[in-house]
Design an enzyme around this catalytic site. Structure first.
Site, PDB file in Angstrom:
ATOM      1  N   HIS A 216       0.834  -1.207   0.000  1.00 21.01           N
ATOM      2  CA  HIS A 216       0.000   0.000   0.000  1.00 21.01           C
ATOM      3  C   HIS A 216       0.862   1.248   0.000  1.00 21.01           C
ATOM      4  CE1 HIS A 216       0.755   1.026   4.298  1.00 21.01           C
ATOM      5  NE2 HIS A 216       0.953  -0.271   4.393  1.00 21.01           N
ATOM      6  N   ASP A 221      -1.685   7.762   8.514  1.00 18.65           N
ATOM      7  CA  ASP A 221      -2.402   6.768   9.314  1.00 18.65           C
ATOM      8  C   ASP A 221      -1.718   5.417   9.120  1.00 18.65           C
ATOM      9  OD1 ASP A 221      -4.401   8.591  10.192  1.00 18.65           O
ATOM     10  OD2 ASP A 221      -5.392   8.385   8.248  1.00 18.65           O
ATOM     11  N   LEU A 222      -1.180   4.866  10.175  1.00 16.90           N
ATOM     12  CA  LEU A 222      -0.356   3.658  10.111  1.00 16.90           C
ATOM     13  C   LEU A 222      -1.076   2.512   9.417  1.00 16.90           C
ATOM     14  CD1 LEU A 222       2.293   2.270  10.914  1.00 16.90           C
ATOM     15  CD2 LEU A 222       1.196   1.629  13.082  1.00 16.90           C
ATOM     16  N   ASP A 223      -0.459   2.003   8.339  1.00 20.39           N
ATOM     17  CA  ASP A 223      -0.941   0.836   7.597  1.00 20.39           C
ATOM     18  C   ASP A 223      -2.373   0.991   7.089  1.00 20.39           C
ATOM     19  OD1 ASP A 223       1.476  -0.424   7.949  1.00 20.39           O
ATOM     20  OD2 ASP A 223       0.836  -1.588   9.687  1.00 20.39           O
ATOM     21  N   GLU A 224      -2.805   2.223   6.875  1.00 18.51           N
ATOM     22  CA  GLU A 224      -4.168   2.450   6.391  1.00 18.51           C
ATOM     23  C   GLU A 224      -4.194   3.222   5.085  1.00 18.51           C
ATOM     24  OE1 GLU A 224      -6.814   4.008   9.312  1.00 18.51           O
ATOM     25  OE2 GLU A 224      -6.280   2.530  10.840  1.00 18.51           O
TER      26      GLU A 224
END
Length: 279
Positions: A216, A221-224
């Site tokens: 991604h 926003d962490l891992d979003e």
């Protein structure tokens, strides 16, 4: 024969495809591939068009398209075919090794400018491929100092994309703002999900049956961030922790490699917090 690649992102309206194809025909550009999509939720139109031949006047073609498309359209004609990338690593070698091998045999489709690691572990494999490795430790430094050193190093290269090949440090929103939509990350995905230390041990103890990976774009926003590519493999009770780790690394390599290829070939459009991917 040389070719022309045109990327379009704009507000949707009636007759867009007709307008575009008529302009290209007038320029004697023969369409060999045209992929388009309308995101009805945002009323946005996306297109990736490949044509045989080159426009007689690239600026004229751009202006013709700009006049025919809605206001604030984003149009790109013949983006660079050889993108420049920098790779960030920590200790795990599998994703870096895969990228280095593809680069060595000229199947990566990019120019690796440098590898940056917050540990020395992967210096030797990087330098075997005659690529510069920069060790930038995070220890005893504030995040601002650490990231400032990275930005200074990158300023000597001006990469198009940053690839986080199992880089185990969380980047700040301030750092990310320098490369918005240009940072690609890979991480494992379990169902159910296990975060924190020793995820494979936790997954083994829970008896999971699926291992996956997600590539991604990185956002604040962490891992979003917007997802580029995902893949899963099925496992069973015969898999121990070490076998699960091996399977996880294999799927991470496959997913990251595919995501990098899609981005480098200009097949990925970011819209909000998701992507349109023309595979």
């Amino acid at each position: 024969m040389e070719s022309t690649l045109i990327l379009i992102q704009c507000k949707d309206s009636i007759g867009l495809v007709t307008s575009v194809t008529q302009i290209l025909a007038a320029q004697h550009l023969n369409i060999i591939s045209m992929r388009e999509f309308v995101d009805e939720a945002s009323s946005r139109f996306f297109a990736r068009i490949e044509c045989n031949g080159l426009p007689k006047d690239k600026e004229y073609l751009y202006n013709e398209l700009k006049d025919a498309l809605p206001d604030q359209s984003v149009i790109t004609i013949n983006p660079s075919k050889r993108k420049k990338i920098a790779i960030f690593v920590t200790k795990e070698y599998h994703c870096l090794g895969d990228i280095l091998m593809r680069n060595f045999f000229d199947t990566l489709g990019a120019e690796i400018q440098c590898v940056i690691g917050n540990h020395e572990y992967l210096r030797s494999i990087t330098e075997r491929f005659s690529l510069p490795f920069y060790y930038i430790s995070h220890e005893g430094k504030s995040k601002e100092e650490f990231e400032g050193e990275i930005l200074y190093t990158l300023s000597n290269y001006q990469p198009d994309y940053l690839i986080l090949a199992k880089f185990m440090r969380i980047l700040s929103p301030e750092f990310i703002s320098h490369y918005t939509g240009k940072i690609i990350n890979i991480h494992h995905s379990f169902l159910p999900a296990f975060i924190g230390a020793n995820p494979y041990r936790k997954a083994f103890e829970r008896g999971v049956k699926i291992i996956g990976a997600t590539a991604h774009f990185v956002t604040g926003d962490l891992d979003e961030g917007p997802i580029i590519k995902q893949q899963i493999i099925h496992i069973n009770h015969n898999y121990g922790v070490s076998q699960m780790r091996i399977a996880g690394k294999e799927v991470e390599m496959a997913v990251l490699s595919k995501a990098i290829a899609l981005v480098l070939e200009d097949r990925v459009f970011i819209t909000g917090n998701k992507t349109i991917v023309f595979e």
